[in-house]
Design a protein around this motif. Structure first.
Motif, PDB file in Angstrom:
ATOM      1  N   SER A 361       0.803  -1.222   0.000  1.00 32.11           N
ATOM      2  CA  SER A 361       0.000   0.000   0.000  1.00 32.11           C
ATOM      3  C   SER A 361       0.837   1.273   0.000  1.00 32.11           C
ATOM      4  O   SER A 361       0.289   2.370  -0.165  1.00 32.11           O
ATOM      5  CB  SER A 361      -0.924   0.023   1.226  1.00 32.11           C
ATOM      6  N   TYR A 362       2.123   1.142   0.177  1.00 29.95           N
ATOM      7  CA  TYR A 362       2.988   2.310   0.394  1.00 29.95           C
ATOM      8  C   TYR A 362       2.891   3.336  -0.735  1.00 29.95           C
ATOM      9  O   TYR A 362       2.696   4.542  -0.480  1.00 29.95           O
ATOM     10  CB  TYR A 362       4.440   1.870   0.579  1.00 29.95           C
ATOM     11  N   ALA A 363       3.037   2.911  -1.978  1.00 23.20           N
ATOM     12  CA  ALA A 363       3.078   3.858  -3.102  1.00 23.20           C
ATOM     13  C   ALA A 363       1.762   4.630  -3.208  1.00 23.20           C
ATOM     14  O   ALA A 363       1.765   5.858  -3.399  1.00 23.20           O
ATOM     15  CB  ALA A 363       3.372   3.110  -4.396  1.00 23.20           C
ATOM     16  N   GLN A 364       0.641   3.936  -3.092  1.00 20.74           N
ATOM     17  CA  GLN A 364      -0.657   4.611  -3.198  1.00 20.74           C
ATOM     18  C   GLN A 364      -0.863   5.604  -2.061  1.00 20.74           C
ATOM     19  O   GLN A 364      -1.305   6.738  -2.277  1.00 20.74           O
ATOM     20  CB  GLN A 364      -1.792   3.583  -3.195  1.00 20.74           C
ATOM     21  N   VAL A 365      -0.520   5.175  -0.846  1.00 24.73           N
ATOM     22  CA  VAL A 365      -0.684   6.049   0.318  1.00 24.73           C
ATOM     23  C   VAL A 365       0.199   7.281   0.202  1.00 24.73           C
ATOM     24  O   VAL A 365      -0.240   8.413   0.453  1.00 24.73           O
ATOM     25  CB  VAL A 365      -0.373   5.272   1.611  1.00 24.73           C
ATOM     26  N   LYS A 366       1.427   7.095  -0.198  1.00 26.74           N
ATOM     27  CA  LYS A 366       2.358   8.219  -0.329  1.00 26.74           C
ATOM     28  C   LYS A 366       1.860   9.231  -1.356  1.00 26.74           C
ATOM     29  O   LYS A 366       1.944  10.445  -1.147  1.00 26.74           O
ATOM     30  CB  LYS A 366       3.742   7.707  -0.719  1.00 26.74           C
ATOM     31  N   LYS A 367       1.305   8.731  -2.469  1.00 23.92           N
ATOM     32  CA  LYS A 367       0.795   9.626  -3.507  1.00 23.92           C
ATOM     33  C   LYS A 367      -0.421  10.418  -3.003  1.00 23.92           C
ATOM     34  O   LYS A 367      -0.537  11.628  -3.255  1.00 23.92           O
ATOM     35  CB  LYS A 367       0.416   8.835  -4.753  1.00 23.92           C
ATOM     36  N   LEU A 368      -1.339   9.756  -2.300  1.00 18.62           N
ATOM     37  CA  LEU A 368      -2.515  10.447  -1.777  1.00 18.62           C
ATOM     38  C   LEU A 368      -2.118  11.526  -0.776  1.00 18.62           C
ATOM     39  O   LEU A 368      -2.692  12.621  -0.759  1.00 18.62           O
ATOM     40  CB  LEU A 368      -3.469   9.440  -1.128  1.00 18.62           C
ATOM     41  N   ILE A 369      -1.118  11.226   0.048  1.00 18.01           N
ATOM     42  CA  ILE A 369      -0.633  12.215   1.011  1.00 18.01           C
ATOM     43  C   ILE A 369       0.030  13.382   0.284  1.00 18.01           C
ATOM     44  O   ILE A 369      -0.216  14.551   0.593  1.00 18.01           O
ATOM     45  CB  ILE A 369       0.332  11.568   2.021  1.00 18.01           C
ATOM     46  N   ARG A 370       0.842  13.066  -0.704  1.00 17.00           N
ATOM     47  CA  ARG A 370       1.524  14.116  -1.475  1.00 17.00           C
ATOM     48  C   ARG A 370       0.515  15.008  -2.198  1.00 17.00           C
ATOM     49  O   ARG A 370       0.688  16.223  -2.279  1.00 17.00           O
ATOM     50  CB  ARG A 370       2.475  13.472  -2.488  1.00 17.00           C
ATOM     51  N   ASP A 371      -0.564  14.394  -2.702  1.00 15.34           N
ATOM     52  CA  ASP A 371      -1.598  15.151  -3.427  1.00 15.34           C
ATOM     53  C   ASP A 371      -2.611  15.802  -2.491  1.00 15.34           C
ATOM     54  O   ASP A 371      -3.582  16.410  -2.953  1.00 15.34           O
ATOM     55  CB  ASP A 371      -2.333  14.225  -4.397  1.00 15.34           C
ATOM     56  N   LYS A 372      -2.386  15.638  -1.166  1.00 13.73           N
ATOM     57  CA  LYS A 372      -3.266  16.189  -0.127  1.00 13.73           C
ATOM     58  C   LYS A 372      -4.695  15.673  -0.255  1.00 13.73           C
ATOM     59  O   LYS A 372      -5.675  16.386   0.026  1.00 13.73           O
ATOM     60  CB  LYS A 372      -3.234  17.725  -0.143  1.00 13.73           C
ATOM     61  N   LYS A 373      -4.826  14.430  -0.667  1.00 11.77           N
ATOM     62  CA  LYS A 373      -6.135  13.778  -0.752  1.00 11.77           C
ATOM     63  C   LYS A 373      -6.328  12.908   0.489  1.00 11.77           C
ATOM     64  O   LYS A 373      -6.374  11.673   0.409  1.00 11.77           O
ATOM     65  CB  LYS A 373      -6.242  12.956  -2.039  1.00 11.77           C
ATOM     66  N   TYR A 374      -6.399  13.580   1.628  1.00 13.43           N
ATOM     67  CA  TYR A 374      -6.622  12.845   2.874  1.00 13.43           C
ATOM     68  C   TYR A 374      -7.332  13.750   3.868  1.00 13.43           C
ATOM     69  O   TYR A 374      -7.333  14.980   3.749  1.00 13.43           O
ATOM     70  CB  TYR A 374      -5.297  12.325   3.455  1.00 13.43           C
ATOM     71  N   ASP A 375      -7.944  13.112   4.861  1.00 18.08           N
ATOM     72  CA  ASP A 375      -8.675  13.854   5.877  1.00 18.08           C
ATOM     73  C   ASP A 375      -8.724  13.018   7.153  1.00 18.08           C
ATOM     74  O   ASP A 375      -8.625  11.792   7.119  1.00 18.08           O
ATOM     75  CB  ASP A 375     -10.099  14.151   5.394  1.00 18.08           C
ATOM     76  N   TYR A 376      -8.868  13.717   8.278  1.00 13.91           N
ATOM     77  CA  TYR A 376      -9.054  13.085   9.579  1.00 13.91           C
ATOM     78  C   TYR A 376     -10.514  13.242   9.999  1.00 13.91           C
ATOM     79  O   TYR A 376     -11.193  14.169   9.574  1.00 13.91           O
ATOM     80  CB  TYR A 376      -8.209  13.775  10.645  1.00 13.91           C
TER      81      TYR A 376
END
Length: 413
Positions: A361-376
């Protein structure tokens, strides 16, 4: 009891049973959809809903006891029923779901709800009965063996170790206290399994224990499915999440700390048919795991409510609260929606996730974080205060210590 919530919009008030992250996630979803403040009721104040401007908390000692619950839920209904056209009651925990279902005589006088009948609830929440229903409808689940209090010292498993171990009656189990207690266990040997069973039964547990073939694989093999079925039993939305980090703390095993929204039309269609054939209504939440040995997704349980991590659905652009309000408050018949919008939901800091996430899952997670596609769930720009910001960020930062202590530990030790 005085009214403490004065929303400009008086068409309805969300009344949430619980004061935890689940309750805050629902309040945040309602606020994002309608700009309104929710009311949270519980037996104790918790950090997740503390000092919030989008959810007001009222607590009552022993609120999870029937007689206390009936007293105060009637008071809340009478007070807020004078201020709002409709009161929408939503459980944010198993015990509160049970209280709603068992007290419909008083609930229905004041509140709008959407929950299945008591008999169906008891069948689905009892894991033995649930697996029998899965057999009828062709839902895959792990190989399972039942241990009772009577045979706990003398049984033969029909499959090999390691095994997963959990209580069939989760509501009875949650109130027990004993050293080494966890929501669920992994046993690598018969000796370890018997030690777990002995500890549970010696603590006063009387129900059955579920022993299951432990499906191999890291956190990235776990999935969670959220659904909402309208009051006529029609599924209106399905949203699948791919777990990328679990909670390993003793009382948190089985919960998720990071999820990527991921669509799967085959799962959506299969579980839609299951729910509609049962004439299920309201929120449902399924936990499942992908078994690479046979290529099947195997379900562990159904929650008769939205799950603790269900805010991942709203975060990915599919507001879970809006579907209920559209159905019960505004009586809109929305078209069925199979959600598909990869987005990362977090209950831990991004840097910590990248340290522990599996290589799958590392590559996908890193890309989503880099693209700021995340939320708490717990951080919300429209519910900002310095005190709450510091408190919640400190809460998330504590996860570093917890992962160091508990990561990948599923046994009693």
């Amino acid at each position: 009891m005085d009214c403490i919530i004065n929303n400009k919009n008086r068409s309805f008030l969300p009344v949430l049973l619980g004061t935890d992250a689940n309750a805050y996630g629902m309040a945040k979803s309602f606020h994002k959809a309608y700009g309104i403040t929710s009311l949270s009721l519980g037996k104790a104040p918790l950090l997740e809903t503390k000092r919030s401007n989008i959810v007001k908390v009222m607590t009552f000692h022993n609120f999870d006891h029937d007689e206390v619950f009936r007293k105060y839920i009637q008071e809340v209904g009478e007070t807020y029923g004078k201020e709002y056209k409709k009161l929408l009651l939503i459980a944010c925990g198993d015990r509160y779901t049970e209280l709603i279902v068992n007290n419909r005589d008083i609930i229905d006088k004041y509140f709008i709800t959407n929950y299945i009948p008591k008999e169906m609830k008891e069948q689905l929440e009892n894991k033995e009965d649930f697996y029998k229903i899965c057999e009828q409808y062709g839902l895959d689940y792990p190989k399972t063996f039942i241990v009772t209090k009577a045979n706990k010292d003398n049984f033969t498993l029909p499959f090999s170790f390691p095994v997963a171990v959990k209580a069939s009656n989760s509501i009875e189990y949650v109130d027990l206290e004993f050293e080494g207690k966890k929501k669920g266990y992994k046993a690598d040997s018969l000796e370890e399994l018997k030690r777990i069973l002995s500890s549970v039964y010696n603590a006063g547990y009387t129900g059955n224990m579920i022993i299951q073939d432990f499906i191999p694989g890291d956190d990235s093999t776990m999935y969670v499915l959220n659904s909402y079925s309208d009051q006529n039993g029609n599924v209106r939305v399905m949203c699948l999440g791919h777990c990328v980090s679990e909670d390993y703390t003793p009382h948190g095993i089985g919960n998720y700390n990071a999820i990527v929204q991921e669509a799967n039309s085959a799962i959506y269609k299969q579980y839609q048919k299951f729910l509609e054939d049962l004439h299920y209504v309201g929120y449902s939440n399924f936990d499942m795991k992908y078994d690479e040995r046979d290529g099947k997704y195997k379900v562990f349980e159904i929650n008769i409510r939205q799950g603790r991590s269900s805010y991942f659905t709203t975060a990915s652009g599919c507001n879970i609260a809006e579907y209920m309000a559209e159905d019960l408050i505004f009586h809109k018949q929305n078209e069925l929606h199979y959600h598909n919008n990869p987005y990362l939901w977090l209950h831990i800091p991004p840097r910590l996730l990248l340290k522990y996430v599996s290589k799958n899952s590392y590559a996908q997670v890193k890309k989503l974080i880099r693209d700021k596609k995340y939320d708490y769930t717990l951080l919300y720009s429209k519910d900002f205060s310095i005190f709450r910001s510091i408190m919640i960020r400190r809460f998330y930062h504590m996860a570093y210590k917890k992962y160091k202590l508990y990561f990948n530990k599923r046994g009693m030790d």
